[in-house]
Design a protein around this motif. Structure first.
Motif, PDB file in Angstrom:
ATOM      1  N   GLY A 266      35.767  45.487  43.267  1.00 37.89           N
ATOM      2  CA  GLY A 266      37.418  44.160  43.301  1.00 37.89           C
ATOM      3  C   GLY A 266      38.083  44.635  44.243  1.00 37.89           C
ATOM      4  O   GLY A 266      39.181  43.509  43.872  1.00 37.89           O
ATOM      5  N   ALA A 267      37.845  45.253  44.798  1.00 36.61           N
ATOM      6  CA  ALA A 267      39.289  46.086  45.624  1.00 36.61           C
ATOM      7  C   ALA A 267      39.504  45.768  46.758  1.00 36.61           C
ATOM      8  O   ALA A 267      38.816  45.290  47.406  1.00 36.61           O
ATOM      9  CB  ALA A 267      39.231  48.082  45.718  1.00 36.61           C
ATOM     10  N   LYS A 268      40.064  45.236  47.293  1.00 37.25           N
ATOM     11  CA  LYS A 268      40.671  44.637  48.467  1.00 37.25           C
ATOM     12  C   LYS A 268      40.919  45.989  49.588  1.00 37.25           C
ATOM     13  O   LYS A 268      41.870  46.502  49.425  1.00 37.25           O
ATOM     14  CB  LYS A 268      41.581  43.598  48.394  1.00 37.25           C
ATOM     15  N   ARG A 287      44.138  46.824  44.444  1.00 39.81           N
ATOM     16  CA  ARG A 287      43.128  45.791  43.677  1.00 39.81           C
ATOM     17  C   ARG A 287      44.301  45.942  41.731  1.00 39.81           C
ATOM     18  O   ARG A 287      44.997  46.671  41.381  1.00 39.81           O
ATOM     19  CB  ARG A 287      41.523  47.034  42.831  1.00 39.81           C
ATOM     20  N   THR A 289      44.716  43.486  38.728  1.00 43.47           N
ATOM     21  CA  THR A 289      44.733  43.830  37.365  1.00 43.47           C
ATOM     22  C   THR A 289      45.555  43.175  36.468  1.00 43.47           C
ATOM     23  O   THR A 289      46.755  42.886  36.945  1.00 43.47           O
ATOM     24  CB  THR A 289      44.177  45.199  36.222  1.00 43.47           C
TER      25      THR A 289
END
Length: 406
Positions: A266-268, A287, A289
């Motif tokens: 889910g990291a960009k 990321r 959250t």
């Protein structure tokens, strides 16, 4: 599709710092704030000195009464002031740091005085101006004055100043939580059990030691095998970290899985590849959250590349999160003691030894050579497209807190 070129170092550092969200501020006792960065300007709650004090041992007299002789009528010691005023022809024995008596405006040094019983006379040179040996009220600071700016690192002197200014606590950003992950099938966790096709896992220890030079809470993971499952499991274990630092697997080979593992988690990706040598295949990702934004820095696996990129990116990021007003490392100017080659399109950082006057690059500059890293105390900063440097040429260098002879 055209290949995107590596970005310049300054742009990459600016982009990284811009991604960081401020950490919450907490107030800690002054002793616990040492080594951290001040989150807000600190204003004095009192005046220092709070009254006029003597700066020397001697005798206090009235400023218009400089001819003498004088009669000693009492004593003013540090913490024990003389109780009454002082009149013409009178003197008060006074100690360094003691409160000046009322109406006193000059201090005569004890070595310039001849004393017989309570009578004293002057045998030296009069102070010029008369109040030369007096610490005036507010000489150091006054109530309401900014004594420490936001963003300064709090050392012993700053802590002492905060207490003198009337503070028991100081505002600082909370300590960042940092996870350091070593990855690669070639890494052996135990140096005693290292086969010929392996190398001992040293990067995570090195990087963790570097970041612990700052007030952070650091956890080390690995070595982690080169599989998506193993990387995913380790990333999940580090999911409460503010900053995740990986070493190895950030390049483009078939077994370099950090980039796809981060994307699957889910990291960009923000940027990848910087125009520096060593350390080109560094990556930066975020990321988001519910707890906030995590920053991930993927460092190269070669140990020198890992060290240099941590010095140029990880440490500035942590200083920025800690509230430093100047998070980037500082350079200083010196002189080359030996020749250095011309550079290409990448900014180069050469390990070197500085002797206080000149800097000499070490012979071995391979990015896997830890011995030359250990022997260096500076990095020579060589801009892109620089001509060869000769002995006597000016050079910019970064100081490394690298143990050894430092």
């Amino acid at each position: 599709m055209a290949k995107i070129p590596p970005i310049p170092l300054g742009e990459a550092q600016a982009r990284l710092l811009a991604l960081a969200s401020p950490l919450p501020i907490e107030r800690v006792d002054v002793s616990g704030a040492i080594g951290r960065y001040l989150a807000e300007p600190l204003l004095a709650r009192r005046t220092q000195p709070a009254a006029d004090l003597s700066a020397m041992d001697g005798y206090a007299i009235r400023s218009g009464d400089l001819e003498g002789p004088w009669r000693v009528i009492g004593e003013s010691a540090a913490g024990h002031p003389h109780g009454g005023p002082i009149h013409p022809g009178e003197a008060v024995r006074i100690a360094t740091g003691a409160l000046m008596p009322a109406d006193a405006g000059a201090v005569l040094l004890q070595e310039d005085i001849a004393r017989e019983s309570d009578a004293i006379r002057f045998i030296g040179e009069l102070p010029e101006p008369p109040d030369k040996h007096i610490r005036r009220c507010g000489l150091d600071f006054r109530e309401g004055q900014v004594v420490l700016p936001a963003g300064i690192r709090i050392g012993p002197a700053q802590a002492a100043l905060a207490i003198a200014a009337g503070h028991k606590h100081m505002p600082v950003p909370r300590r960042p939580r940092v996870s350091v992950i070593d990855s690669g099938d070639e890494l052996a966790a135990d140096p005693d059990l290292c086969a010929k096709h392996q190398i001992p896992a040293s990067n995570a220890l090195m990087l963790t030691a570097m970041v612990r030079g700052l007030p952070v809470d650091a956890t080390r993971f690995g070595p982690v095998p080169d599989t998506m499952d193993a990387l995913a499991e380790t990333l999940e274990q580090a999911s409460d970290s503010d900053v995740i630092v990986t070493s190895g697997g950030a390049s483009v080979g078939d077994h370099d899985l950090v980039k796809p593992a981060l994307e699957a988690w889910g990291a960009k990706l923000d940027f990848w590849r910087v125009a520096i040598k060593p350390g080109k295949p560094i990556l930066v990702a975020t990321r988001d959250t519910d707890a906030g934004r995590q920053l991930i820095i993927g460092l190269p696996g070669n140990p020198v590349s890992s060290y240099v990129t941590a010095f140029l990116f990880v440490m500035p990021l942590l200083r920025h999160l800690l509230g430093a007003s100047e998070p980037l490392p500082r350079r200083f100017r010196t002189t080359l003691g030996a020749a250095v080659p011309a550079t290409t399109s990448r900014q180069e950082f050469r390990r070197a030894a500085w002797n206080g006057e000149t800097v000499e690059p070490l012979a071995v500059q391979d990015s896997g050579a830890l011995a030359s890293l250990s022997a260096s105390n500076v990095l020579i900063d060589r801009p892109p497209h620089s001509p060869a440097g000769q002995p006597g040429d000016a050079a910019w260098v970064y100081w490394l807190e690298n143990g050894g002879f430092a």
